[in-house]
Design a protein around this motif. Sequence first.
Motif, PDB file in Angstrom:
ATOM      1  N   GLY A   1       0.806  -1.224   0.000  1.00 12.78           N
ATOM      2  CA  GLY A   1       0.000   0.000   0.000  1.00 12.78           C
ATOM      3  C   GLY A   1       0.834   1.266   0.000  1.00 12.78           C
ATOM      4  N   PRO A   2       1.812   1.406   0.924  1.00  8.98           N
ATOM      5  CA  PRO A   2       2.634   2.626   0.918  1.00  8.98           C
ATOM      6  C   PRO A   2       3.366   2.845  -0.400  1.00  8.98           C
ATOM      7  CG  PRO A   2       2.909   1.436   2.979  1.00  8.98           C
ATOM      8  CD  PRO A   2       2.115   0.548   2.078  1.00  8.98           C
ATOM      9  N   LEU A   3       3.835   1.748  -1.007  1.00 11.13           N
ATOM     10  CA  LEU A   3       4.527   1.885  -2.291  1.00 11.13           C
ATOM     11  C   LEU A   3       3.588   2.402  -3.372  1.00 11.13           C
ATOM     12  CD1 LEU A   3       7.088   1.450  -3.950  1.00 11.13           C
ATOM     13  CD2 LEU A   3       6.348  -0.912  -4.339  1.00 11.13           C
ATOM     14  N   VAL A   4       2.355   1.882  -3.380  1.00 11.08           N
ATOM     15  CA  VAL A   4       1.369   2.334  -4.373  1.00 11.08           C
ATOM     16  C   VAL A   4       1.037   3.808  -4.163  1.00 11.08           C
ATOM     17  CG1 VAL A   4      -0.989   2.022  -5.206  1.00 11.08           C
ATOM     18  CG2 VAL A   4       0.424   0.021  -4.662  1.00 11.08           C
ATOM     19  N   VAL A   5       0.846   4.185  -2.883  1.00  8.47           N
ATOM     20  CA  VAL A   5       0.513   5.586  -2.580  1.00  8.47           C
ATOM     21  C   VAL A   5       1.652   6.502  -2.999  1.00  8.47           C
ATOM     22  CG1 VAL A   5       0.041   7.209  -0.710  1.00  8.47           C
ATOM     23  CG2 VAL A   5      -1.071   4.970  -0.726  1.00  8.47           C
ATOM     24  N   LYS A   6       2.888   6.094  -2.702  1.00  8.70           N
ATOM     25  CA  LYS A   6       4.032   6.920  -3.096  1.00  8.70           C
ATOM     26  C   LYS A   6       4.147   7.018  -4.614  1.00  8.70           C
ATOM     27  CE  LYS A   6       6.766   5.996   1.056  1.00  8.70           C
ATOM     28  NZ  LYS A   6       8.006   5.364   1.591  1.00  8.70           N
ATOM     29  N   THR A   7       3.850   5.915  -5.295  1.00  9.00           N
ATOM     30  CA  THR A   7       3.912   5.940  -6.761  1.00  9.00           C
ATOM     31  C   THR A   7       2.870   6.890  -7.336  1.00  9.00           C
ATOM     32  OG1 THR A   7       4.674   3.645  -6.759  1.00  9.00           O
ATOM     33  CG2 THR A   7       3.808   4.514  -8.824  1.00  9.00           C
ATOM     34  N   VAL A   8       1.634   6.806  -6.797  1.00 12.33           N
ATOM     35  CA  VAL A   8       0.567   7.695  -7.265  1.00 12.33           C
ATOM     36  C   VAL A   8       0.909   9.147  -6.958  1.00 12.33           C
ATOM     37  CG1 VAL A   8      -1.856   8.309  -6.960  1.00 12.33           C
ATOM     38  CG2 VAL A   8      -1.193   5.905  -7.099  1.00 12.33           C
TER      39      VAL A   8
END
Length: 222
Positions: free
Chosen positions: A41-48
């Motif tokens: 989740g944190p990786l996806v949020v940072k990517t977005v």
Amino acid sequence: MIHLLFTLLVAEVVAVAVLLFRTPLRKLALLGLDRLKRGRGPLVVKTVAATSLVVLSSSLYSIAKIRRRSAEVSSELIPTDQVLLSRHLLEASLMGYSLFLVLVIERLHHLIRELPGLRKCMDAVMNRNRVLEEAKRVRLDEMKARDGEIGCLNKQIKQLKLTLEEKVKEIKTAEVNAEALRKQYEGSLLVYDRLLEENQNLRRQVQSIDRHWSHSDRKKNA
């Protein structure tokens, strides 16, 4: 793109509103955010977020480019540039608001999760303050009791001082009387010695007179 940003912005506003008020939906939102922060989740949020920043930077660059081009050509924008400028401004505004609301949601989630711990700490501090206040009150009561005892002892000490002063006065009076009696006794001894000496002198005189009369009687008889 604009419809997606509007949808994202509305969803973020709803999420902020849900987190601000204590409702059953807030628990669901917190659970969703907890799951979002786990795993990937944190990786996806940072990517977005990084993608949004890139798109925002691109929109800002496009806005600057359109303004610079219009300044070089003429002072007024052509209709096509006006439409593009308005579109880029809207996209940049929506992305900026979206990123800001993401930060707000993250901080709200963090604060809400820390709130029970803060309440426990506050309760512990309040209990400690209550215990300290109780101990302070007990100490104040003890100090008042000690002050009362000290007051009683001071009164007793003053009374003893007065009694001691009276005794000292009596002792001084007795010493003066004893000195007077001693002087009177010494005077009486002197008088006694003088009377004793006079008595001895009288005895000698009487004995001398007796011897004289005895001697006279012997002569008459002879």
